[in-house]
Structure formats: structure tokens, C-alpha cells
Design a protein around this motif. Structure first.
Motif, PDB file in Angstrom:
ATOM      1  N   PHE A 128       0.933  -1.052   0.060  1.00 56.51           N
ATOM      2  CA  PHE A 128      -0.114   0.158   0.011  1.00 56.51           C
ATOM      3  C   PHE A 128       0.892   1.195  -0.135  1.00 56.51           C
ATOM      4  O   PHE A 128       1.973   1.403   0.568  1.00 56.51           O
ATOM      5  CB  PHE A 128      -0.978   0.020   1.294  1.00 56.51           C
ATOM      6  N   LEU A 129       0.490   2.325  -0.859  1.00 54.21           N
ATOM      7  CA  LEU A 129       1.065   3.481  -0.726  1.00 54.21           C
ATOM      8  C   LEU A 129       0.445   4.728  -0.090  1.00 54.21           C
ATOM      9  O   LEU A 129      -0.935   4.640  -0.016  1.00 54.21           O
ATOM     10  CB  LEU A 129       1.202   4.099  -2.338  1.00 54.21           C
ATOM     11  N   PHE A 130       0.944   5.311   1.007  1.00 55.55           N
ATOM     12  CA  PHE A 130       0.445   6.367   1.726  1.00 55.55           C
ATOM     13  C   PHE A 130       1.158   7.723   1.416  1.00 55.55           C
ATOM     14  O   PHE A 130       2.206   7.961   1.463  1.00 55.55           O
ATOM     15  CB  PHE A 130       0.442   5.929   3.062  1.00 55.55           C
ATOM     16  N   ASP A 131       0.340   8.724   0.856  1.00 53.81           N
ATOM     17  CA  ASP A 131       0.752  10.151   0.787  1.00 53.81           C
ATOM     18  C   ASP A 131       0.788  10.880   2.045  1.00 53.81           C
ATOM     19  O   ASP A 131      -0.357  11.124   2.275  1.00 53.81           O
ATOM     20  CB  ASP A 131      -0.007  10.722  -0.281  1.00 53.81           C
ATOM     21  N   ARG A 132       1.696  11.162   2.487  1.00 53.07           N
ATOM     22  CA  ARG A 132       1.683  11.941   3.854  1.00 53.07           C
ATOM     23  C   ARG A 132       1.143  13.206   3.698  1.00 53.07           C
ATOM     24  O   ARG A 132       0.188  13.700   4.453  1.00 53.07           O
ATOM     25  CB  ARG A 132       3.140  12.250   4.351  1.00 53.07           C
ATOM     26  N   ALA A 133       1.172  14.140   2.608  1.00 49.49           N
ATOM     27  CA  ALA A 133       0.719  15.516   2.229  1.00 49.49           C
ATOM     28  C   ALA A 133      -0.862  15.275   2.229  1.00 49.49           C
ATOM     29  O   ALA A 133      -1.568  16.296   2.884  1.00 49.49           O
ATOM     30  CB  ALA A 133       1.364  16.331   0.973  1.00 49.49           C
ATOM     31  N   SER A 134      -1.481  14.498   1.576  1.00 53.16           N
ATOM     32  CA  SER A 134      -2.745  14.624   1.128  1.00 53.16           C
ATOM     33  C   SER A 134      -3.455  13.552   2.495  1.00 53.16           C
ATOM     34  O   SER A 134      -4.683  13.378   2.145  1.00 53.16           O
ATOM     35  CB  SER A 134      -3.186  14.221  -0.177  1.00 53.16           C
ATOM     36  N   GLU A 135      -2.569  12.566   2.846  1.00 54.82           N
ATOM     37  CA  GLU A 135      -3.304  11.393   3.651  1.00 54.82           C
ATOM     38  C   GLU A 135      -4.020  10.417   3.041  1.00 54.82           C
ATOM     39  O   GLU A 135      -5.080  10.011   3.520  1.00 54.82           O
ATOM     40  CB  GLU A 135      -3.777  12.029   4.879  1.00 54.82           C
ATOM     41  N   ASN A 136      -3.485  10.519   1.554  1.00 59.44           N
ATOM     42  CA  ASN A 136      -4.434   9.403   0.765  1.00 59.44           C
ATOM     43  C   ASN A 136      -3.782   8.217   0.942  1.00 59.44           C
ATOM     44  O   ASN A 136      -2.539   8.017   0.685  1.00 59.44           O
ATOM     45  CB  ASN A 136      -4.567   9.810  -0.640  1.00 59.44           C
ATOM     46  N   LEU A 137      -4.546   7.083   0.914  1.00 64.62           N
ATOM     47  CA  LEU A 137      -4.177   5.807   0.942  1.00 64.62           C
ATOM     48  C   LEU A 137      -4.466   5.015  -0.150  1.00 64.62           C
ATOM     49  O   LEU A 137      -5.654   4.969  -0.978  1.00 64.62           O
ATOM     50  CB  LEU A 137      -4.426   5.056   2.122  1.00 64.62           C
ATOM     51  N   MET A 138      -3.529   4.218  -0.943  1.00 65.20           N
ATOM     52  CA  MET A 138      -3.851   3.650  -1.988  1.00 65.20           C
ATOM     53  C   MET A 138      -3.175   2.279  -2.042  1.00 65.20           C
ATOM     54  O   MET A 138      -2.068   2.004  -1.547  1.00 65.20           O
ATOM     55  CB  MET A 138      -3.733   4.217  -3.194  1.00 65.20           C
TER      56      MET A 138
END
Length: 480
Positions: A128-138
Motif C-alpha cells: 500500500f502507498l500512503f501520501d503524507r501530504a494528502s493523507e491518501n491511501l491506495m
């Protein structure tokens, strides 16, 4: 350490390159907080976390995943924090009940939407990938949420892991031409090579040509070796040896019912056990949960075997599993006639399927009646059943589609049926369940270690007895 729970629950700093991600680590039931005064998720959400990680060891039961998705989706939509839910995969066997763990890791976004889910019981790892800035998880790769019934995947995995654990790869199954043995044969064949499954038909004069033909067709479709071993002469020989033996001032007399049980015991303890040893494997118990609940099976006979894979499935679920297996094979391996023939043990003339005769259970009703004794959180008793019957709401409470008044012409007939099955469920059937083989758990309350039982007498409450007296009175030999 003198800390309150609120103080002790602190974020876990997950390394992410040169920085960290503040995560809220939850252990399994920490997220199932609907009925608790404390909510670990709510406490952690107030501590500036960006992601929940639920590390779970949650055994599979039908309907649990759907409930978890609803519960977590609702909670996360309010907290506005995404989550990765990680469940273990495997089989745990406590000696009586085998629990499967589906390994269905899942990801939810901050709206609580299920965005990714691993396939049940499969081994590939999930990234899983987590974008810290947007707090989006995918998920790194598409992981569409699982659709469809989990019944067949759970049982295929459970059977495969159980056989592997006991280092067995050959199985003998007694096939009668009925639905239970056919479903078990198709289930085991789905995880075993065709020549590692031996199917055996053991007819007497009470077995119809129709069911014998269906058993043969099943074996042809599964492409596994098949034996026909008539046992009528065995039974007659044993009966002749025992009949009339002097005991005290009397003599031994074998009733028809006793001879029925002799057939079941000879099939399992005499034929299948010997064949399984010679074949280099085990033999199975093909019982379902309806039969186990009332002890409709012969101790040391058809309740024997190394594993009762389908013993946590009610009769209607056996039919569902049969249809699912045919769909999995992509062809009709279980002949249609097996789905439509009257369920019967075929142990006497009174169970002649060619005349529409068979089991004493009315599965369309008794499945749901017996289920109500076992599976609700607040298990139902005869008092509950009789009260609902008197109110005219029994079908609604049980969830059955048949009209109870169409089955029983009088109150007395209904009560007699209710007490017959309750006395068996709470009576000698307990001893049979205790001595039955281990099963694969499918429901939220399987027999064994989940539903602990001891041998006690069936009981009735005072209120039940009062309702019974008020509904059934005998006046000059007639019911009013």
C-alpha cells in the motif's frame, strides 16, 4: 505505571525515510468497540495520527467481513482517518474446532470507503502507498473488494490445510447418492488429485436403484475410483448371531431400529475404516449441522471419521455449497438428481425415496428452528418458540419461508414436534457431538470449543409449561 487508558494509548511512529508517520495501532478487537464504554479508535484519533493500522487474528465466519466493513466504514467516516486492516491467514485447530483465517487485508480511505481488499486465502503480499501530504491511501496494484460467497473458499482452504497438517493426501468417502456425501466428495476432490479420492457405495436391499445410479454418476463426473460393496449379508449374519441369545431370564431381540444402526456402523467402522487404512488415508464424516444438532446419526457409524468438514453447515447451506461446487467445476459434477431426491438414510422401507419417503426432519422449517437454539447471541428456548408461535410471529423470528400452521394441524402437534427436537438437542445428541470428529467452523457458533456443552437433562421453564397447559387441554380424549 499509574496511567489511565487514555494516557497509555499513544501513537506509534512508523519510520518513513527520514521522517515518520504517526499511526494508531489497533489489535484486532480494539476496533470492535460498538458495545464498549471505551473506544481506542476515538482516543487515538485525537492524538494527531494520520493512519490506523489494525493488526488482526480474526477467525473467519460467514457474514463477519460484511459487518466489519460496515462498522469500520461508519467509524472512519466520522474520524476522517484512513486505515489498513491486516488479518492473518491460516488454520488453527484446537482439537475439536478448526478455524480458518482468511488473510483478507483491506484498506479504507478517510471517508470510510473500502478501496482495496486481498483475495481470500491467497498468499501474494499486498503493498500500500500512503501520501503524507494528502493523507491518501491506495494499493500499489488494483485490489477490487471481494464479491460473492465465502463459503466454498473457506471450506476448500480448511480441508486442504487440515489434510496437510495431519500429513494425509488420500481420502475415502462413503457415497450414498444423497446430497451430503456428494457435496463432501466434490469438496475433497476440489483439493485432491482424482486418484487420491476413493468413493465407496455400500448398499443394502433398502437402497434404491435411483440413488445407487446417482452415486455412480457422481464418481464418473469426479473421475475418481469407485467401489460398490453390498453389506446386506454382513448385517443379516450379525443379526442371526445375536437374535435369541439368552440374557438373564430373557432373550436378545433386535428391533428394526437397531438393525438400521447396525447398517450405519458396519458401513463406517467395518468397511470405510478398513479401506482407508488399505488406501493409505482417512475416511470422512459427511454430517451436517442439522443432523449434529439433534443427533440424527449413528454413534460409531456415520458420525465417525477423521474430519466432519460440513458439520457446521445447516442442510440448506449444504445445497448452496453443492451449487457453488458445480459452478466452481464449470460443470454438473453433482448430478441434478442428487439435488432433487428426497433426503433419506435409506435404512428401512419407511425411508424409500422412490415413494417420496425419507428423513423425519422438515428441513425447510427445522433448519431454522434448530438454528435458533444455537446461533443467536441470545439463544432461543422452547419458551421463546412457543410464545412466538402463540403470537403468530414464529416464521418472522426464525426467518423460515414455510407456514408453520401448514405443517402442524393442531397446537398439540406443534408442541409435540418442538419437544421432540429440543429433547434430542439438549439430551443424548450432546454426547454424540462430544464424540464426533473435528469440524471446520463456518458459523459464529460452531459446536466444539465455541459452544461448550456438558451432558445434562433437557429443561423447560415454568412459563413454557404454563403456556403449554393453556394451549392444549384434553377433554374426553379430544384437543381443544
Amino acid at each position: 505505571e499509574g496511567l489511565s487508558i487514555e494516557e497509555a494509548l499513544t501513537p506509534f511512529l512508523l519510520p518513513a525515510g527520514s521522517e515518520t508517520i504517526r499511526t494508531g495501532v489497533l489489535l484486532c478487537e480494539d476496533s470492535w468497540d460498538e458495545n464498549y464504554s471505551l473506544s481506542p479508535m476515538s482516543i487515538l484519533a485525537k492524538k494527531d495520527i494520520s493512519l490506523f493500522l489494525n493488526l488482526s487474528a480474526s477467525p473467519f465466519t460467514l457474514g463477519k467481513n460484511e459487518k466489519r466493513h460496515r462498522m469500520l466504514g461508519d467509524a472512519l467516516s466520522k474520524l476522517r482517518i484512513p486505515m489498513i486492516y491486516v488479518n492473518q491467514r491460516g488454520l488453527q485447530n484446537n482439537g475439536k474446532t478448526c478455524y480458518t483465517f482468511d488473510g483478507m487485508t483491506a484498506a479504507y480511505d478517510k471517508e470510510g470507503t473500502l478501496i482495496a481488499e486481498a483475495r481470500p486465502y491467497e498468499e501474494p503480499r499486498c503493498l500500500f502507498l500512503f501520501d503524507r501530504a494528502s493523507e491518501n491511501l491506495m494499493s500499489e496494484k488494483p485490489m477490487a473488494p471481494f464479491q460473492g460467497s465465502m463459503l466454498l473458499p473457506a471450506l476448500r482452504y480448511g480441508v486442504r490445510k487440515f489434510l496437510s497438517a495431519i500429513h494425509v493426501d488420500k481420502v475415502v468417502i462413503g457415497v450414498s447418492g444423497g446430497i451430503d456425501s456428494a457435496v463432501n466428495a466434490a469438496l475433497y476432490r476440489s483439493v485432491l488429485p482424482k486418484d487420491h479420492l476413493l468413493l465407496v457405495n455400500t448398499p443394502t436391499r433398502f437402497n434404491s436403484e435411483m440413488t445407487k445410479d446417482l452415486a455412480r454418476k457422481l464418481s464418473d463426473h469426479l473421475e475418481s475410483p469407485y467401489l460398490t460393496i453390498p453389506i446386506g449379508s454382513f448385517i443379516d449374519e450379525t443379526a442371526r448371531a445375536l437374535e435369541g441369545l439368552p440374557v438373564g431370564k430373557g432373550k436378545i431381540h433386535l428391533t428394526g431400529f437397531m438393525k438400521e444402526n447396525m447398517q450405519a456402523r458396519d458401513r463406517s467402522s467395518r468397511i470405510l475404516s478398513a479401506l482407508s487404512a488399505a488406501f493409505g488415508g482417512i475416511f470422512t464424516c459427511n454430517a451436517n449441522k442439522t443432523e449434529m444438532t439433534v443427533g440424527y446419526g449413528t454413534l460409531y457409524g456415520d458420525l465417525a471419521g477423521a474430519l466432519a468438514a460440513t458439520a457446521d453447515l445447516w442442510k440448506y447451506q449444504i445445497y448452496e455449497l453443492g451449487r457453488a461446487l458445480n459452478e466452481w467445476y464449470g460443470q454438473e459434477v453433482i448430478p441434478e438428481g442428487i439435488f432433487t431426491v428426497k433426503p433419506s438414510a435409506e435404512l428401512s422401507e419407511s425411508q424409500d425415496v422412490t415413494k417420496g419417503l425419507g428423513d423425519p426432519l422438515i428441513y425447510e422449517y427445522h433448519d431454522y428452528l434448530l438454528k435458533s437454539f444455537v446461533e443467536p447471541w441470545q439463544r432461543n428456548t422452547p419458551e421463546d418458540i412457543l410464545a412466538w408461535y402463540r403470537e403468530g410471529t414464529l416464521e418472522e423470528h426464525l426467518g423460515c419461508s414455510v407456514k408453520v400452521k401448514d405443517l402442524f394441524p393442531t397446537h398439540a402437534a406443534f408442541i409435540q414436534d418442538l419437544e421432540r427436537w429440543w429433547n434430542l438437542f439438549a439430551g443424548f445428541a450432546v454426547a454424540k457431538r462430544i464424540q464426533a470428529p473435528p469440524l471446520i467452523a463456518i458459523s459464529r457458533r460452531p459446536y466444539g470449543y465455541d459452544l461448550r456443552e456438558s451432558q445434562v437433562s433437557p429443561y423447560y421453564t415454568d412459563r413454557y409449561l404454563e403456556m403449554k397447559r393453556s394451549m392444549v387441554e384434553v377433554v374426553k380424549g379430544s384437543e381443544v
